[in-house]
Motif scaffolding. Sequence first.
Motif, PDB file in Angstrom:
ATOM      1  N   ALA A  71       0.203  -1.254  -0.012  1.00  0.00           N
ATOM      2  CA  ALA A  71      -0.167  -0.344  -0.005  1.00  0.00           C
ATOM      3  C   ALA A  71       1.165   1.260   0.122  1.00  0.00           C
ATOM      4  CB  ALA A  71      -0.770   0.081   1.141  1.00  0.00           C
ATOM      5  N   ALA A  72       1.824   1.587   0.869  1.00  0.00           N
ATOM      6  CA  ALA A  72       2.694   2.101   0.754  1.00  0.00           C
ATOM      7  C   ALA A  72       3.354   2.489  -0.409  1.00  0.00           C
ATOM      8  CB  ALA A  72       3.747   1.838   1.512  1.00  0.00           C
ATOM      9  N   ALA A  73       3.559   2.029  -1.217  1.00  0.00           N
ATOM     10  CA  ALA A  73       4.018   2.184  -2.435  1.00  0.00           C
ATOM     11  C   ALA A  73       3.064   3.039  -3.352  1.00  0.00           C
ATOM     12  CB  ALA A  73       4.060   0.634  -3.641  1.00  0.00           C
ATOM     13  N   LEU A  74       1.869   3.151  -2.840  1.00  0.00           N
ATOM     14  CA  LEU A  74       1.444   3.713  -3.960  1.00  0.00           C
ATOM     15  C   LEU A  74       1.804   5.619  -3.640  1.00  0.00           C
ATOM     16  CD1 LEU A  74      -2.323   2.492  -2.816  1.00  0.00           C
ATOM     17  CD2 LEU A  74      -1.431   2.794  -4.577  1.00  0.00           C
ATOM     18  N   LEU A  75       2.021   5.662  -2.575  1.00  0.00           N
ATOM     19  CA  LEU A  75       2.718   7.436  -2.304  1.00  0.00           C
ATOM     20  C   LEU A  75       3.153   7.507  -2.987  1.00  0.00           C
ATOM     21  CD1 LEU A  75       3.263   6.530   1.881  1.00  0.00           C
ATOM     22  CD2 LEU A  75       1.710   8.090   0.573  1.00  0.00           C
ATOM     23  N   ALA A  76       4.753   7.029  -3.864  1.00  0.00           N
ATOM     24  CA  ALA A  76       5.564   7.113  -5.006  1.00  0.00           C
ATOM     25  C   ALA A  76       5.196   6.389  -6.352  1.00  0.00           C
ATOM     26  CB  ALA A  76       6.389   7.052  -4.940  1.00  0.00           C
ATOM     27  N   GLU A  77       5.229   7.783  -6.580  1.00  0.00           N
ATOM     28  CA  GLU A  77       5.021   7.732  -8.618  1.00  0.00           C
ATOM     29  C   GLU A  77       6.319   6.922  -8.758  1.00  0.00           C
ATOM     30  OE1 GLU A  77       4.813  10.245 -10.890  1.00  0.00           O
ATOM     31  OE2 GLU A  77       5.336   9.751 -13.167  1.00  0.00           O
ATOM     32  N   GLY A  78       5.977   5.575 -10.023  1.00  0.00           N
ATOM     33  CA  GLY A  78       7.703   4.722 -10.158  1.00  0.00           C
ATOM     34  C   GLY A  78       7.261   3.308  -9.711  1.00  0.00           C
ATOM     35  N   THR A  79       8.868   2.919 -10.358  1.00  0.00           N
ATOM     36  CA  THR A  79       8.297   0.936  -9.113  1.00  0.00           C
ATOM     37  C   THR A  79       9.312   0.784  -8.125  1.00  0.00           C
ATOM     38  OG1 THR A  79       8.641   0.768 -11.769  1.00  0.00           O
ATOM     39  CG2 THR A  79       9.354  -0.583 -10.475  1.00  0.00           C
ATOM     40  N   THR A  80       8.165   0.886  -7.106  1.00  0.00           N
ATOM     41  CA  THR A  80       9.384   0.147  -5.715  1.00  0.00           C
ATOM     42  C   THR A  80       9.273  -1.272  -5.902  1.00  0.00           C
ATOM     43  OG1 THR A  80       8.246   1.711  -4.868  1.00  0.00           O
ATOM     44  CG2 THR A  80       8.010  -0.075  -3.598  1.00  0.00           C
ATOM     45  N   THR A  81      10.434  -2.130  -5.568  1.00  0.00           N
ATOM     46  CA  THR A  81      10.629  -3.124  -4.879  1.00  0.00           C
ATOM     47  C   THR A  81       9.820  -3.963  -3.455  1.00  0.00           C
ATOM     48  OG1 THR A  81      11.803  -3.321  -7.289  1.00  0.00           O
ATOM     49  CG2 THR A  81      11.934  -5.389  -6.304  1.00  0.00           C
ATOM     50  N   ILE A  82       9.316  -5.285  -3.426  1.00  0.00           N
ATOM     51  CA  ILE A  82       9.784  -5.861  -2.163  1.00  0.00           C
ATOM     52  C   ILE A  82      10.131  -7.011  -2.168  1.00  0.00           C
ATOM     53  CG2 ILE A  82       8.238  -5.432   0.205  1.00  0.00           C
ATOM     54  CD1 ILE A  82       6.060  -3.598  -2.193  1.00  0.00           C
ATOM     55  N   THR A  83      10.962  -7.187  -1.458  1.00  0.00           N
ATOM     56  CA  THR A  83      11.890  -8.487  -1.448  1.00  0.00           C
ATOM     57  C   THR A  83      10.910  -9.507  -0.042  1.00  0.00           C
ATOM     58  OG1 THR A  83      13.694  -8.139  -0.287  1.00  0.00           O
ATOM     59  CG2 THR A  83      13.214  -7.161  -3.447  1.00  0.00           C
ATOM     60  N   ASN A  84      11.438 -10.556  -0.159  1.00  0.00           N
ATOM     61  CA  ASN A  84      11.521 -11.644   1.365  1.00  0.00           C
ATOM     62  C   ASN A  84       9.289 -11.491   0.951  1.00  0.00           C
ATOM     63  OD1 ASN A  84      12.118 -13.006   2.844  1.00  0.00           O
ATOM     64  ND2 ASN A  84      12.381 -12.221   4.504  1.00  0.00           N
ATOM     65  N   CYS A  85       9.134 -11.466   0.383  1.00  0.00           N
ATOM     66  CA  CYS A  85       7.607 -11.668   0.634  1.00  0.00           C
ATOM     67  C   CYS A  85       6.902 -13.083   0.368  1.00  0.00           C
ATOM     68  CB  CYS A  85       6.978 -10.578  -1.053  1.00  0.00           C
ATOM     69  SG  CYS A  85       7.529  -9.496  -1.563  1.00  0.00           S
ATOM     70  N   PRO A  86       5.578 -13.427   1.551  1.00  0.00           N
ATOM     71  CA  PRO A  86       5.442 -14.008   0.968  1.00  0.00           C
ATOM     72  C   PRO A  86       4.568 -15.191   0.230  1.00  0.00           C
ATOM     73  CG  PRO A  86       4.806 -13.163   2.659  1.00  0.00           C
ATOM     74  CD  PRO A  86       5.712 -11.863   2.134  1.00  0.00           C
ATOM     75  N   GLU A  87       4.615 -15.727   0.022  1.00  0.00           N
ATOM     76  CA  GLU A  87       3.849 -16.656  -1.406  1.00  0.00           C
ATOM     77  C   GLU A  87       2.682 -17.045  -0.698  1.00  0.00           C
ATOM     78  OE1 GLU A  87       5.677 -18.552  -4.863  1.00  0.00           O
ATOM     79  OE2 GLU A  87       7.301 -18.179  -3.819  1.00  0.00           O
ATOM     80  N   ILE A  88       1.790 -16.274  -0.614  1.00  0.00           N
ATOM     81  CA  ILE A  88       0.349 -16.045   0.092  1.00  0.00           C
ATOM     82  C   ILE A  88      -0.312 -15.574  -0.807  1.00  0.00           C
ATOM     83  CG2 ILE A  88       1.608 -16.857   3.163  1.00  0.00           C
ATOM     84  CD1 ILE A  88       0.440 -14.154   3.005  1.00  0.00           C
ATOM     85  N   LEU A  89      -1.984 -16.403  -0.137  1.00  0.00           N
ATOM     86  CA  LEU A  89      -2.989 -15.565  -1.019  1.00  0.00           C
ATOM     87  C   LEU A  89      -3.407 -14.292  -0.925  1.00  0.00           C
ATOM     88  CD1 LEU A  89      -4.728 -17.121  -2.730  1.00  0.00           C
ATOM     89  CD2 LEU A  89      -7.162 -17.254  -0.198  1.00  0.00           C
ATOM     90  N   ASP A  90      -3.111 -13.567   0.140  1.00  0.00           N
ATOM     91  CA  ASP A  90      -3.572 -12.043   0.538  1.00  0.00           C
ATOM     92  C   ASP A  90      -2.578 -11.378  -0.872  1.00  0.00           C
ATOM     93  OD1 ASP A  90      -5.090 -12.951   2.552  1.00  0.00           O
ATOM     94  OD2 ASP A  90      -4.704 -11.743   3.775  1.00  0.00           O
ATOM     95  N   VAL A  91      -1.505 -12.029  -1.064  1.00  0.00           N
ATOM     96  CA  VAL A  91       0.000 -10.682  -1.410  1.00  0.00           C
ATOM     97  C   VAL A  91      -0.647 -11.035  -3.395  1.00  0.00           C
ATOM     98  CG1 VAL A  91       1.532 -10.812  -2.980  1.00  0.00           C
ATOM     99  CG2 VAL A  91       2.059 -11.668  -0.275  1.00  0.00           C
ATOM    100  N   PRO A  92      -1.210 -11.684  -3.627  1.00  0.00           N
ATOM    101  CA  PRO A  92      -1.960 -11.535  -5.093  1.00  0.00           C
ATOM    102  C   PRO A  92      -3.297 -10.569  -4.694  1.00  0.00           C
ATOM    103  CG  PRO A  92      -1.964 -14.090  -4.448  1.00  0.00           C
ATOM    104  CD  PRO A  92      -0.955 -13.280  -3.461  1.00  0.00           C
ATOM    105  N   LEU A  93      -4.064 -10.790  -3.487  1.00  0.00           N
ATOM    106  CA  LEU A  93      -5.297 -10.194  -3.557  1.00  0.00           C
ATOM    107  C   LEU A  93      -5.105  -8.840  -3.388  1.00  0.00           C
ATOM    108  CD1 LEU A  93      -7.066 -12.165  -0.685  1.00  0.00           C
ATOM    109  CD2 LEU A  93      -8.216 -12.225  -3.091  1.00  0.00           C
ATOM    110  N   MET A  94      -3.831  -8.337  -2.985  1.00  0.00           N
ATOM    111  CA  MET A  94      -3.513  -6.883  -2.020  1.00  0.00           C
ATOM    112  C   MET A  94      -3.097  -6.265  -3.805  1.00  0.00           C
ATOM    113  SD  MET A  94      -3.258  -4.873   0.036  1.00  0.00           S
ATOM    114  CE  MET A  94      -2.823  -3.302   0.031  1.00  0.00           C
ATOM    115  N   ALA A  95      -2.313  -7.274  -4.425  1.00  0.00           N
ATOM    116  CA  ALA A  95      -1.675  -6.516  -6.118  1.00  0.00           C
ATOM    117  C   ALA A  95      -3.301  -6.272  -6.859  1.00  0.00           C
ATOM    118  CB  ALA A  95      -1.390  -7.895  -5.893  1.00  0.00           C
ATOM    119  N   ASP A  96      -4.600  -7.089  -6.968  1.00  0.00           N
ATOM    120  CA  ASP A  96      -5.619  -6.871  -7.337  1.00  0.00           C
ATOM    121  C   ASP A  96      -5.806  -5.315  -6.649  1.00  0.00           C
ATOM    122  OD1 ASP A  96      -5.146  -9.496  -8.600  1.00  0.00           O
ATOM    123  OD2 ASP A  96      -6.528 -10.212  -7.726  1.00  0.00           O
ATOM    124  N   VAL A  97      -6.077  -4.897  -5.567  1.00  0.00           N
ATOM    125  CA  VAL A  97      -6.656  -3.918  -5.336  1.00  0.00           C
ATOM    126  C   VAL A  97      -5.854  -3.136  -6.324  1.00  0.00           C
ATOM    127  CG1 VAL A  97      -6.788  -2.804  -2.776  1.00  0.00           C
ATOM    128  CG2 VAL A  97      -7.162  -4.804  -2.641  1.00  0.00           C
TER     129      VAL A  97
END
Length: 418
Positions: free
Chosen positions: A31-57
């Motif tokens: 959600a914090a990535a919304l605060l900056a125009e451009g490309t944000t990269t987040i690493t060490n993300c868990p492969e759980i269902l909520d991550v693709p759901l948040m991606a859809d949001v």
Amino acid sequence: MSEHFRVQGGARLVGEVAVVGAKNSVLKLMAAALLAEGTTTITNCPEILDVPLMADVLRSLGCEVTLDGSVVTITTPKELNHRADSEAMGKLRASVCVLGPLVGRCKRAVVALPGGDAIGNRPLDMHQNGLRKLGAHSEIEHGCVIAEAEGLHGAQIWLDFPSVGATENILMAAVLANGTTVIDNAAREPEIVDICVMLQQMGAKIEGAGTSTLTVHGVESLQPTEHRVIGDRIVGATWAFAAAMTRGDITVRGVDPHHLDLVLEKLRMAGADVTTLDDGFRVVQTDRPRSVDFVTLPYPGFATDLQPFAIALSAVSDGTSMITENLFEARFRFIEEMVRLGADARTDGHHAVVRGVDRLSSAPVWASDIRAGAGLVLAGLCADGVTEVYEIFHIERGYPGFVENLRKLGATVERVSA
Ligand code: UD1
């Protein structure tokens, strides 16, 4: 097709598990990535269902999001859609964390009331009051939180309670407000520190991360960044309880052991031999655990998310434990399922009394939320016979590779499709 777990009781869990990034951090960082125009990269993300759901949001707000294993890349446009009311919003609690960034960037937001675990009443009054102090009007209309402002300005905000979500939303709006905001009685969870670190890398001016007073000096704009999510202390603690309950020997890597100081101390009191490592800890339990009391509180107190494990451990401990729940009353629903497994437990208001029994007895049980589900699996490992755990989609929202890890540690657990 519905799936459930079939858990064979009696195993002693032994070995090492690696824990990846925290669910309750990654979703807020996205959600914090919304605060900056451009490309944000987040690493060490868990492969759980909520991550693709948040991606859809985020996609529904105009972002491009790619998921590549443990790496999430978010490209945020200059102009964001301020309406977050897609179907994915209702499927997870953390979706409400787009509210602060949208108000910060667009000065208006329409955010569908979030979904997530049914663990009790989860109002948004503190989120709204904080945004109002920053200069926004906020109402709940037609199932959405609406917040609108001509411009945001710094303010002194006192939270009634150190709410994690309210602290995050107010913080993410305040970083782009005009002037200085002070949030008193702010949440101090490690996940709050994680988001502060990422926001600072993006150019935000924040002081006091990890204390109950956060001071935010608003800036004009933020830049995208790359950030590694902190290890999931709740998942790490789950394995610590698994070791204590099964009289096992589990080494956990990938979690800061200081995030679990109180939890590990409780397990020592229960008789476990606990060693801390640079990036984790080892829990060895040889004798039957001794009963210990638990009280849930905001961090650094004992996390409410770990309350089901405290009950499950108490159910097989020697003696009687009192567990006090101060955050989410409905979490005690877990006890009904534990009673099916032969636990001797009862509740009275905020308190549960659990008298340990020698052995639980297998039964079909139903997960009601992520942690309750994992707690039932651990209880099944301590029960005579085979325990069937239903509604396992809850567990898979929070535990990447849960079955694989259990098997690696010596448990006999099958995923059954019906
Ligand atoms: C987050 C976690 C959740 C964890 C909880 C407490 C996520 C996605 N979820 O939830 O797993 O159990 O922190 O550590 O990160 N409250 C109000 N008004 C508000 C906000 C909260 O009354 O505006 C109350 C809640 O009902 C609850 C308490 O404050 O009793 C704490 O809630 P909060 O810290 O906000 O939890 P979440 O952020 O929803």
